[in-house]
Motif scaffolding. Structure first.
Motif, PDB file in Angstrom:
ATOM      1  N   GLY A  82       8.662 -56.641 -33.227  1.00 52.29           N
ATOM      2  CA  GLY A  82       7.549 -55.817 -32.750  1.00 52.29           C
ATOM      3  C   GLY A  82       6.722 -55.171 -33.834  1.00 52.29           C
ATOM      4  N   GLY A  83       7.354 -54.815 -34.939  1.00 47.57           N
ATOM      5  CA  GLY A  83       6.629 -54.138 -36.008  1.00 47.57           C
ATOM      6  C   GLY A  83       5.588 -54.999 -36.702  1.00 47.57           C
ATOM      7  N   HIS A  84       5.628 -56.314 -36.473  1.00 38.95           N
ATOM      8  CA  HIS A  84       4.684 -57.219 -37.137  1.00 38.95           C
ATOM      9  C   HIS A  84       3.438 -57.494 -36.297  1.00 38.95           C
ATOM     10  N   PHE A  85       3.377 -56.903 -35.098  1.00 37.80           N
ATOM     11  CA  PHE A  85       2.206 -57.097 -34.239  1.00 37.80           C
ATOM     12  C   PHE A  85       1.431 -55.793 -34.132  1.00 37.80           C
ATOM     13  N   ARG A  86       0.120 -55.876 -34.220  1.00 37.34           N
ATOM     14  CA  ARG A  86      -0.758 -54.720 -34.107  1.00 37.34           C
ATOM     15  C   ARG A  86      -1.351 -54.673 -32.704  1.00 37.34           C
ATOM     16  N   MET A  87      -1.305 -53.498 -32.088  1.00 34.81           N
ATOM     17  CA  MET A  87      -1.780 -53.340 -30.724  1.00 34.81           C
ATOM     18  C   MET A  87      -3.256 -53.706 -30.587  1.00 34.81           C
ATOM     19  N   GLY A  88      -4.044 -53.320 -31.552  1.00 33.99           N
ATOM     20  CA  GLY A  88      -5.482 -53.605 -31.469  1.00 33.99           C
ATOM     21  C   GLY A  88      -5.756 -55.091 -31.379  1.00 33.99           C
ATOM     22  N   THR A  89      -5.003 -55.876 -32.168  1.00 33.75           N
ATOM     23  CA  THR A  89      -5.186 -57.326 -32.156  1.00 33.75           C
ATOM     24  C   THR A  89      -4.742 -57.922 -30.825  1.00 33.75           C
ATOM     25  N   LEU A  90      -3.589 -57.484 -30.341  1.00 34.54           N
ATOM     26  CA  LEU A  90      -3.085 -58.007 -29.072  1.00 34.54           C
ATOM     27  C   LEU A  90      -4.019 -57.658 -27.921  1.00 34.54           C
ATOM     28  N   LEU A  91      -4.544 -56.437 -27.937  1.00 38.34           N
ATOM     29  CA  LEU A  91      -5.440 -56.003 -26.866  1.00 38.34           C
ATOM     30  C   LEU A  91      -6.782 -56.730 -26.902  1.00 38.34           C
ATOM     31  N   SER A  92      -7.146 -57.260 -28.055  1.00 37.35           N
ATOM     32  CA  SER A  92      -8.459 -57.900 -28.181  1.00 37.35           C
ATOM     33  C   SER A  92      -8.490 -59.321 -27.625  1.00 37.35           C
ATOM     34  N   ARG A  93      -7.316 -59.911 -27.315  1.00 41.61           N
ATOM     35  CA  ARG A  93      -7.295 -61.278 -26.800  1.00 41.61           C
ATOM     36  C   ARG A  93      -8.076 -61.348 -25.494  1.00 41.61           C
ATOM     37  N   GLN A  94      -8.795 -62.438 -25.325  1.00 44.09           N
ATOM     38  CA  GLN A  94      -9.645 -62.584 -24.145  1.00 44.09           C
ATOM     39  C   GLN A  94      -8.835 -62.531 -22.857  1.00 44.09           C
ATOM     40  N   SER A  95      -7.659 -63.183 -22.850  1.00 40.74           N
ATOM     41  CA  SER A  95      -6.833 -63.181 -21.649  1.00 40.74           C
ATOM     42  C   SER A  95      -6.413 -61.767 -21.272  1.00 40.74           C
ATOM     43  N   VAL A  96      -6.159 -60.924 -22.286  1.00 39.24           N
ATOM     44  CA  VAL A  96      -5.777 -59.538 -22.034  1.00 39.24           C
ATOM     45  C   VAL A  96      -6.982 -58.730 -21.560  1.00 39.24           C
ATOM     46  N   GLN A  97      -8.103 -58.887 -22.238  1.00 35.86           N
ATOM     47  CA  GLN A  97      -9.306 -58.151 -21.872  1.00 35.86           C
ATOM     48  C   GLN A  97      -9.731 -58.443 -20.437  1.00 35.86           C
ATOM     49  N   THR A  98      -9.681 -59.703 -20.068  1.00 34.64           N
ATOM     50  CA  THR A  98     -10.076 -60.089 -18.714  1.00 34.64           C
ATOM     51  C   THR A  98      -9.210 -59.418 -17.671  1.00 34.64           C
ATOM     52  N   ARG A  99      -7.929 -59.391 -17.907  1.00 35.41           N
ATOM     53  CA  ARG A  99      -7.014 -58.793 -16.942  1.00 35.41           C
ATOM     54  C   ARG A  99      -7.116 -57.276 -16.913  1.00 35.41           C
ATOM     55  N   LEU A 100      -7.298 -56.659 -18.071  1.00 34.57           N
ATOM     56  CA  LEU A 100      -7.402 -55.203 -18.111  1.00 34.57           C
ATOM     57  C   LEU A 100      -8.625 -54.708 -17.357  1.00 34.57           C
ATOM     58  N   LYS A 101      -9.666 -55.522 -17.319  1.00 33.63           N
ATOM     59  CA  LYS A 101     -10.898 -55.139 -16.619  1.00 33.63           C
ATOM     60  C   LYS A 101     -10.844 -55.442 -15.126  1.00 33.63           C
ATOM     61  N   SER A 102      -9.801 -56.154 -14.701  1.00 37.87           N
ATOM     62  CA  SER A 102      -9.687 -56.516 -13.292  1.00 37.87           C
ATOM     63  C   SER A 102      -9.068 -55.375 -12.500  1.00 37.87           C
ATOM     64  N   SER A 103      -9.168 -55.451 -11.179  1.00 35.50           N
ATOM     65  CA  SER A 103      -8.615 -54.397 -10.324  1.00 35.50           C
ATOM     66  C   SER A 103      -7.092 -54.368 -10.376  1.00 35.50           C
ATOM     67  N   GLU A 104      -6.473 -55.530 -10.641  1.00 37.09           N
ATOM     68  CA  GLU A 104      -5.009 -55.602 -10.684  1.00 37.09           C
ATOM     69  C   GLU A 104      -4.430 -55.085 -11.990  1.00 37.09           C
ATOM     70  N   GLY A 105      -5.227 -55.142 -13.051  1.00 36.38           N
ATOM     71  CA  GLY A 105      -4.709 -54.726 -14.340  1.00 36.38           C
ATOM     72  C   GLY A 105      -3.739 -55.754 -14.893  1.00 36.38           C
ATOM     73  N   MET A 106      -2.810 -55.290 -15.734  1.00 34.19           N
ATOM     74  CA  MET A 106      -1.884 -56.207 -16.396  1.00 34.19           C
ATOM     75  C   MET A 106      -0.536 -55.520 -16.611  1.00 34.19           C
ATOM     76  N   SER A 107       0.542 -56.216 -16.308  1.00 30.52           N
ATOM     77  CA  SER A 107       1.868 -55.637 -16.494  1.00 30.52           C
ATOM     78  C   SER A 107       2.292 -55.746 -17.953  1.00 30.52           C
ATOM     79  N   LEU A 108       3.267 -54.941 -18.337  1.00 25.88           N
ATOM     80  CA  LEU A 108       3.801 -55.000 -19.695  1.00 25.88           C
ATOM     81  C   LEU A 108       4.453 -56.359 -19.950  1.00 25.88           C
ATOM     82  N   ALA A 109       5.122 -56.897 -18.930  1.00 22.26           N
ATOM     83  CA  ALA A 109       5.779 -58.195 -19.087  1.00 22.26           C
ATOM     84  C   ALA A 109       4.757 -59.261 -19.473  1.00 22.26           C
ATOM     85  N   GLU A 110       3.639 -59.315 -18.756  1.00 20.39           N
ATOM     86  CA  GLU A 110       2.605 -60.295 -19.084  1.00 20.39           C
ATOM     87  C   GLU A 110       2.017 -60.035 -20.467  1.00 20.39           C
TER      88      GLU A 110
END
Length: 489
Positions: free
Chosen positions: A202-230
């Motif tokens: 976990g220490g080798h991944f940066r949250m900003g980079t992970l959050l910037s992925r298109q698949s993540v951005q699309t889901r975060l903007k949706s009404s359902e959001g995104m689970s931690l597992a996904e």
């Protein structure tokens, strides 16, 4: 870490190999700046041989990164360097008990690498399937029970092994091929403890980079959001790449174009940990005529498991492809040389009514997926259904008839002496009792084995009404079929 890793040297550290094959024997965010999109006239800088050939077929869409820090991607596949052979992998999550047509391009890509002498790995995601890949999805996948995932994983392994065997037996080209290995990432994740894993990885991944992925951005903007597992799915896929790099010397990951973000995460993780160059290659997504991605989630899957989609149905799926798609599909879904495809298309211009390219495409794909027996079965079913061939009906098995006439009622009847057409229809519950059923026969509404029968009292004759295989195909009206298997003949 050395720039190259030997799979043999690390064999004792490797996860269990489920099955290995080799020919002749068993064995998001904005597109990253380093991602090269292959245009219709472009080739990867310096790309020769394998990469250029698959680019010409349209099989490879993007390469990442465009340039390595120590080695170029084309150099990895050059027989004249010390880098040959390479190991390439692609993942397949067991969210169902069968692969489908949408997976074929990734599989064909692996086969092309294997045919060029490289070692390939098909990674079944027995662990990652429980999280669910959010790539290309508008909502979270339905959670699967652990035993369901394990069952699906076993089925996927069997399907992969069958295709590898068909490839090995039916598509040999006289050259030495690399190995084909099937692994399951559950083999290494089941040994991991959560806190230890998060601490080490976990220490080798940066949250900003992970959050910037298109698949993540699309889901975060949706009404359902995104689970931690996904959200953590891309971390596990990145770790898979690292694990295979470390233990199998795997430097290249293949995936659909919707896997871009996950592939980049793996590249960044490995490069950060080791400073070594690894690469990603994407293949195009195949869509339906409406533009929808082919797959079970879209509800339009054509499965590769015979129990879900018969060889006949798979064959007909490709036979029905439109003229404006068939040349592209011949390049993508077959091993036919490009000059041969050009010749097939030239003949098609002269005789388009014969649908030569579609039939060749259907034959090549069906043979790869279901073997020669599957292709023969598909052709028998085609003759029986569309050409009313009695000869084809006579050699069809119970299974083939059930696959061909999926909605048909199946009956097992004893052939008593003097059994008539009327007796048969009533025993099979194909016609109503009384005068109406009798009239359906006399008015020409009944046929047996593609032959119309109009005499209700006609006694069944073996070889005419009953085929050599002990079966009768009864048709009432235009669309109602009944399959009868005769006992004690």
């Amino acid at each position: 870490m050395k720039s190259q890793h030997s799979p043999r040297a690390d064999a004792k550290m490797a996860a269990p190999v489920l099955r290995c094959f080799s020919r002749g024997r068993w064995f998001g965010s904005p597109r990253p700046s380093g991602f090269l999109l292959l245009g219709p006239r472009e080739a990867h800088s310096g790309a020769q041989g394998l990469l250029a050939m698959q680019k010409a077929r349209g099989l490879f869409k993007e390469f990442f990164p465009e340039r390595g820090t120590k080695i170029e991607l084309p150099e990895l596949f050059d027989r004249g360097t010390g880098n040959f052979p390479q190991t390439i992998y692609c993942g397949f999550d067991p969210t169902a008990d069968s692969l489908h047509v949408g997976h074929l391009l990734a599989l064909l890509s692996l086969f092309h690498f294997q045919r060029a002498g490289h070692n390939v790995i098909a990674l079944v995601g027995g662990a990652t399937a429980r999280l669910g890949d959010p790539s290309g999805r508008t909502k979270e996948r339905e959670a699967l029970e652990p035993e369901r995932v394990r069952s699906n994983a076993r089925a996927l392994r069997q399907g992969l092994e069958a295709m590898v065997a068909n490839h090995q037996q039916l598509f040999a080209n006289g050259r030495t091929w690399g190995s084909f290995t099937v692994l399951d990432n559950a083999a290494w994740y089941q040994k991991q403890h959560l806190v230890d894993f998060l601490t080490a990885v976990g220490g080798h991944f940066r949250m900003g980079t992970l959050l910037s992925r298109q698949s993540v951005q699309t889901r975060l903007k949706s009404s359902e959001g995104m689970s931690l597992a996904e959200f953590l799915y891309q971390v596990l896929q990145a770790y898979d790449f690292y694990y295979l790099f470390k233990h199998y010397g795997c430097r290249v990951q293949l995936g659909g174009s919707d896997q871009l973000g996950n592939i980049v995460s793996g590249y960044e993780f490995i490069h950060k940990l080791t400073g070594e160059d690894v690469f990603g290659i994407t293949v195009p997504l195949i869509t339906s005529t409406t533009g929808a991605k082919l797959g079970k989630s879209a509800g339009n899957a054509v499965w590769l498991n015979r129990e879900k989609t018969s060889p006949f149905e798979l064959y007909q799926f490709f036979v029905r492809q439109q003229d404006d798609l068939v040349e592209r599909y011949l390049k993508l879904f077959t091993f036919l040389p490009l000059p041969e495809i050009d010749h097939i298309m030239q003949l098609h211009v002269k005789e388009p009514e014969k649908r030569g390219p579609q039939k060749r495409l259907a034959a090549e794909v069906t043979k790869l997926v279901h073997g020669q027996e599957g292709l023969d079965s598909a052709k028998r079913c085609t003759q029986a259904l569309y050409h009313s061939s009695i000869d084809a009906l006579e050699v069809m098995s119970d299974q083939e008839l059930r696959e061909l006439f999926k909605e048909a009622s199946f009956s097992e009847l004893v052939l008593d002496p003097g059994t008539s057409v009327l007796d048969t229809c009533r025993k099979a519950n194909a016609i109503p009792d009384g005068p109406r059923g009798h009239r359906m026969i006399t008015e020409g509404g009944v046929s047996i084995n593609h032959r119309q029968v109009t005499n209700p009292e006609c006694v069944l004759v073996v070889g005419q009404h009953i085929l050599k295989n002990g079966l009768s195909l009864l048709k009432i009206g235009k669309r109602n079929f009944y399959i009868i298997k005769w006992l004690q003949l």
